[in-house]
Design a protein around this motif. Structure first.
Motif, PDB file in Angstrom:
ATOM      1  N   SER A  92      21.364  38.393  55.947  1.00 54.82           N
ATOM      2  CA  SER A  92      20.058  39.029  55.769  1.00 54.82           C
ATOM      3  C   SER A  92      19.227  38.285  54.723  1.00 54.82           C
ATOM      4  CB  SER A  92      20.239  40.475  55.313  1.00 54.82           C
ATOM      5  OG  SER A  92      20.766  40.494  53.991  1.00 54.82           O
ATOM      6  N   GLN A  93      17.939  38.570  54.719  1.00 53.81           N
ATOM      7  CA  GLN A  93      17.068  37.994  53.704  1.00 53.81           C
ATOM      8  C   GLN A  93      17.502  38.438  52.314  1.00 53.81           C
ATOM      9  OE1 GLN A  93      12.847  38.278  54.488  1.00 53.81           O
ATOM     10  NE2 GLN A  93      13.167  38.081  56.682  1.00 53.81           N
ATOM     11  N   ASP A  94      17.944  39.686  52.192  1.00 55.72           N
ATOM     12  CA  ASP A  94      18.437  40.170  50.895  1.00 55.72           C
ATOM     13  C   ASP A  94      19.670  39.396  50.452  1.00 55.72           C
ATOM     14  OD1 ASP A  94      16.444  42.041  50.497  1.00 55.72           O
ATOM     15  OD2 ASP A  94      17.603  43.683  51.375  1.00 55.72           O
ATOM     16  N   TYR A  96      20.448  36.301  51.168  1.00 60.33           N
ATOM     17  CA  TYR A  96      20.004  34.978  50.714  1.00 60.33           C
ATOM     18  C   TYR A  96      19.158  35.071  49.450  1.00 60.33           C
ATOM     19  CZ  TYR A  96      21.494  32.021  54.632  1.00 60.33           C
ATOM     20  OH  TYR A  96      22.224  31.296  55.534  1.00 60.33           O
ATOM     21  N   GLU A  99      13.005  35.011  51.517  1.00 62.28           N
ATOM     22  CA  GLU A  99      12.477  35.364  52.828  1.00 62.28           C
ATOM     23  C   GLU A  99      12.720  34.224  53.801  1.00 62.28           C
ATOM     24  OE1 GLU A  99       8.361  36.150  52.187  1.00 62.28           O
ATOM     25  OE2 GLU A  99       8.761  37.932  50.982  1.00 62.28           O
ATOM     26  N   TYR A 100      12.831  34.564  55.070  1.00 61.75           N
ATOM     27  CA  TYR A 100      12.842  33.516  56.083  1.00 61.75           C
ATOM     28  C   TYR A 100      12.066  33.991  57.290  1.00 61.75           C
ATOM     29  CZ  TYR A 100      17.127  35.866  57.936  1.00 61.75           C
ATOM     30  OH  TYR A 100      18.050  36.743  58.409  1.00 61.75           O
ATOM     31  N   LYS A 101      11.638  33.038  58.087  1.00 58.08           N
ATOM     32  CA  LYS A 101      10.893  33.387  59.293  1.00 58.08           C
ATOM     33  C   LYS A 101      11.623  32.827  60.500  1.00 58.08           C
ATOM     34  CE  LYS A 101       7.819  29.416  59.125  1.00 58.08           C
ATOM     35  NZ  LYS A 101       6.484  28.908  59.151  1.00 58.08           N
ATOM     36  N   LEU A 111      14.165  28.943  55.950  1.00 57.04           N
ATOM     37  CA  LEU A 111      14.143  29.693  54.692  1.00 57.04           C
ATOM     38  C   LEU A 111      12.883  29.329  53.929  1.00 57.04           C
ATOM     39  CD1 LEU A 111      17.828  29.138  53.596  1.00 57.04           C
ATOM     40  CD2 LEU A 111      16.875  31.134  54.719  1.00 57.04           C
TER      41      LEU A 111
END
Length: 117
Positions: A92-94, A96, A99-101, A111
């Protein structure tokens, strides 16, 4: 930074954090003859980018591989800040800390925003 020649000796966590901070805060680019300092993130083309990405992402990806179980973790690969997943969930983004898209129908991500160190 001054005095950073250890030649094969280990570094403390504080020393690594100091060196990474220095690298991130001293990124300069030449744009149209003007020298500019990058103030957000770091260039993925800098020589230390693969090692920095590995330091930041490996612990998260290792934990995800253990959660997925044997064999399934091989369906995810990363090159610096690009991740490809062949049908298995990504961390998840959390996890890492950034944020990622998604760039392709749920399988490839980039990332963004540097990781929390």
């Amino acid at each position: 930074p001054k005095g950073w020649s250890k030649m094969g000796k280990g570094y403390t966590r504080a020393q690594v954090a100091e060196l990474l901070t220095y690298l991130i805060e001293h990124n300069y680019v030449n744009v149209g003859g003007r020298v500019l300092r990058q103030i957000k993130g770091m260039p993925m083309g800098m020589p230390a980018a693969p090692q920095i990405a590995n330091l930041a992402c490996y612990p998260v990806e290792k934990a995800q591989a253990y959660r997925l179980g044997p064999g399934r973790s091989l369906a995810v690969c990363r090159y610096i800040d690009d991740i490809y997943s062949a049908g298995v969930p990504l961390p998840s983004q959390d996890a890492y800390g950034m944020e990622y898209k998604t760039t392709a129908k749920g399988s490839s991500v980039v990332l963004s925003r540097g990781p929390r160190l």
